[in-house]
Design a protein around this motif. Structure first.
Motif, PDB file in Angstrom:
ATOM      1  N   THR A   1      30.788  24.615  34.320  1.00 28.78           N
ATOM      2  CA  THR A   1      31.221  24.476  35.771  1.00 28.78           C
ATOM      3  C   THR A   1      32.528  25.509  35.885  1.00 28.78           C
ATOM      4  O   THR A   1      33.074  26.181  34.572  1.00 28.78           O
ATOM      5  N   ASP A   2      33.247  26.353  37.223  1.00 30.37           N
ATOM      6  CA  ASP A   2      34.275  26.978  37.617  1.00 30.37           C
ATOM      7  C   ASP A   2      33.466  28.835  36.493  1.00 30.37           C
ATOM      8  O   ASP A   2      34.574  28.714  35.363  1.00 30.37           O
ATOM      9  N   ALA A   3      31.695  28.587  36.781  1.00 31.18           N
ATOM     10  CA  ALA A   3      31.377  29.794  35.603  1.00 31.18           C
ATOM     11  C   ALA A   3      31.808  30.896  35.858  1.00 31.18           C
ATOM     12  O   ALA A   3      31.979  31.392  37.398  1.00 31.18           O
ATOM     13  N   PHE A   4      32.455  31.812  35.152  1.00 33.58           N
ATOM     14  CA  PHE A   4      32.537  33.564  35.287  1.00 33.58           C
ATOM     15  C   PHE A   4      31.765  33.832  34.539  1.00 33.58           C
ATOM     16  O   PHE A   4      31.137  33.285  33.325  1.00 33.58           O
ATOM     17  N   ILE A   5      30.836  34.386  35.299  1.00 33.37           N
ATOM     18  CA  ILE A   5      29.686  35.069  34.724  1.00 33.37           C
ATOM     19  C   ILE A   5      29.371  36.753  34.235  1.00 33.37           C
ATOM     20  O   ILE A   5      30.257  37.094  35.211  1.00 33.37           O
ATOM     21  N   LEU A   6      29.490  37.396  33.254  1.00 33.10           N
ATOM     22  CA  LEU A   6      29.163  38.341  32.626  1.00 33.10           C
ATOM     23  C   LEU A   6      27.820  39.014  32.278  1.00 33.10           C
ATOM     24  O   LEU A   6      27.454  38.425  31.051  1.00 33.10           O
ATOM     25  N   ASP A   7      27.029  39.890  33.209  1.00 27.02           N
ATOM     26  CA  ASP A   7      25.749  40.283  32.570  1.00 27.02           C
ATOM     27  C   ASP A   7      26.219  40.701  30.923  1.00 27.02           C
ATOM     28  O   ASP A   7      26.796  41.949  30.864  1.00 27.02           O
TER      29      ASP A   7
END
Ligand SMILES: O=P(O)(O)O[C@@H]1C[C@H](O)[C@@H](CO)O1
Length: 295
Positions: free
Chosen positions: A46-52
């Protein structure tokens, strides 16, 4: 033999850490590595911060199917986590030191516990497709020829030159995971020894027989070097293998049971629900009981 210098020095990984810190203020405590087809574990966050991966400086990219190539920071049941939705494999052409760079990155970000998952072939003929093998140990067959993630100059800021691999798979975490699996009513839990073969080929019958005679229960293409690196820098480790196929130990049945990578992904994805619940509960357990226990 001279080894190429490890391009991922302490300073370089610190640069990557600083980049991530400049974008996201979560301080992860548990690191999760998703195996082939097991990326949905990342959906727990949850509250995900996503980096490729392609947008992170100096990061390799995932080149295999079943690995999305994303780093996710966030929370699982209030525990701050970092998750690799896709790992790097030796057979992709990456050195072992490159494959394990994210484990050291996790360490610099403050991670104390590693949960690694993988898809693997069952060498133990009592195993069934869909079993979840909790790793109690590994045999580092690639290391027998001197190919390991820690070969080369040692940087003491990560860990000591020599160290023990006894308790590589933390006994307390393993026992707790067994209890959690029981509470969840997961019936297909096994325990065993894993090995990482270089890949990308699956095993010949003769190789299956040789590995089995060494006491190995499951063969895959990852995890051993990740756990080795995590132990080097003092993390507590838990790992499990989803058994996606049974490796043929008899020539008479070998051809009909030939394995294809699509089957691996399909089996892995079909266990999605159970594995998500299992990982969620293990992270929750670590958050409640174990976070301050790392010496
Ligand atoms: O990333 P893992 O170890 O789960 O991947 C396994 C080993 C190979 O990469 C692939 C073979 O199908 O699955």
């Amino acid at each position: 033999m001279l080894h190429a210098e490890n391009e991922y020095t302490y300073e370089r990984i610190t640069e990557i850490k600083d980049f991530i810190k400049s974008k996201c203020d979560i301080d992860p405590k548990v690191g999760i590595i998703c195996g082939t087809g097991l990326g949905s574990i990342g959906e727990l966050i949850t509250d995900a911060f996503i980096l490729d991966y392609k947008n992170i400086p100096y990061f390799p990219i995932s080149t295999v199917e079943g690995h999305k190539g994303r780093l996710i920071l966030g929370y699982i049941k209030t525990v701050p986590v970092i998750c690799m939705q896709g790992r790097f494999h030796y057979y992709e052409g990456y050195s072992l030191s490159k494959c394990v760079m994210p484990v050291r990155l996790m360490k610099l970000l403050g991670v104390t516990h590693l949960i690694a998952s993988n898809a693997a072939g069952g060498l133990n003929q009592d195993f069934k497709i869909g079993d979840i093998m909790l790793q109690k140990d590994h045999v580092n067959v690639m290391g027998f020829s001197g190919n390991g993630p820690l070969v080369g100059l040692n940087d003491l800021r990560f860990g000591p030159r020599f160290f023990s691999m006894v308790n590589a798979y933390d006994v307390d975490l393993l026992e707790s995971a067994k209890k959690i699996a029981e509470e969840l009513g997961l019936k297909n839990i096994k325990e065993g020894v894993y090995t990482c073969v270089g890949g990308p080929t699956y095993e010949t019958v003769a190789e299956v027989r040789a590995l089995r005679s060494m006491g190995i229960d499951a063969a895959g293409m990852s995890t051993v070097h990740e756990v080795t690196t995590a132990r080097h820098c003092g993390m507590r480790c838990f790992a499990f293998s989803l058994i996606t196929n049974i490796c043929p130990i008899d020539y008479s049945t070998a051809v009909e049971s030939e394995i294809h990578s699509n089957d691996v992904i399909e089996v892995a994805m079909s266990k999605d629900k159970d594995l998500k619940l299992f990982v969620e509960r293990i992270v929750q357990f670590i958050g409640k009981n174990d976070l301050n226990s790392v010496k």
